[in-house]
Design an enzyme around this catalytic site. Structure first.
Site, PDB file in Angstrom:
ATOM      1  N   GLU A  57       0.829  -1.196   0.000  1.00  0.00           N
ATOM      2  CA  GLU A  57       0.000   0.000   0.000  1.00  0.00           C
ATOM      3  C   GLU A  57       0.874   1.261   0.000  1.00  0.00           C
ATOM      4  OE1 GLU A  57      -2.346  -3.301   1.990  1.00  0.00           O
ATOM      5  OE2 GLU A  57      -0.290  -2.571   2.071  1.00  0.00           O
TER       6      GLU A  57
ATOM      7  N   HIS B 177     -12.088  -5.800   7.196  1.00  0.00           N
ATOM      8  CA  HIS B 177     -11.166  -6.702   6.502  1.00  0.00           C
ATOM      9  C   HIS B 177     -11.613  -8.100   6.888  1.00  0.00           C
ATOM     10  CE1 HIS B 177      -7.438  -8.875   5.680  1.00  0.00           C
ATOM     11  NE2 HIS B 177      -7.109  -7.865   4.896  1.00  0.00           N
ATOM     12  N   THR B 178     -12.130  -8.837   5.954  1.00  0.00           N
ATOM     13  CA  THR B 178     -12.686 -10.148   6.301  1.00  0.00           C
ATOM     14  C   THR B 178     -11.921 -11.272   5.632  1.00  0.00           C
ATOM     15  OG1 THR B 178     -14.270 -10.025   4.484  1.00  0.00           O
ATOM     16  CG2 THR B 178     -15.003  -9.220   6.627  1.00  0.00           C
ATOM     17  N   ARG B 179     -11.884 -12.363   6.330  1.00  0.00           N
ATOM     18  CA  ARG B 179     -11.290 -13.595   5.818  1.00  0.00           C
ATOM     19  C   ARG B 179     -12.187 -14.740   6.249  1.00  0.00           C
ATOM     20  NH1 ARG B 179      -4.900 -13.051   7.310  1.00  0.00           N
ATOM     21  NH2 ARG B 179      -4.531 -11.180   6.086  1.00  0.00           N
TER      22      ARG B 179
END
Length: 127
Positions: free
Chosen positions: A77, A104-106
């Site tokens: 980033e 922020h998903t996992r």
């Protein structure tokens, strides 16, 4: 809120970096630092889900690239954003970066290993 991005906008991200959230720290409408659980010394200590870039900025920097390889871990980033903006130019969204609107998903259990035992942020954010 992304739609109002003039150049590059930023906001908090929930469930990232081993914390409940990470965010740009904003004073007087300007980003002045980062509330993060990992490498706060990065030029842009932000997750990919925490910023938007206007199409005009992309078109005006045709050589800017987001390196899939060649960046140090966690620096993708920063390496990208350094090519197109400065911290001083960032546009804080989400009520001056005090609201989590993005997670922020996992597909795994949430890791909060870097979450401080005592609240260290200057604002209270519900995640």
């Amino acid at each position: 809120q992304m739609r109002t991005t003039r150049k590059v906008s930023v906001w908090p991200v929930g469930l990232v970096g081993g914390r409940r959230y990470e965010r740009p720290v904003v004073e007087n409408g300007k980003v002045v630092g980062w509330y993060t659980g990992w490498r706060a010394d990065r030029p842009f200590a932000i997750d990919m889900a925490g910023f938007a870039v206007s199409l005009q900025v992309i078109l005006s920097h045709p050589k800017a690239v987001f390196k899939r390889r060649g960046s140090q871990p966690g620096m993708q980033e920063s390496d990208f954003l350094k090519q197109i903006t400065t911290v001083e130019e960032l546009e804080p969204k989400a009520n001056n970066c005090t609201k989590v609107l993005v997670w922020h998903t996992r597909t795994e259990k949430v890791n909060l290993a870097n979450e401080p035992k005592h609240h260290l942020d200057t604002v209270t954010i519900e995640v």
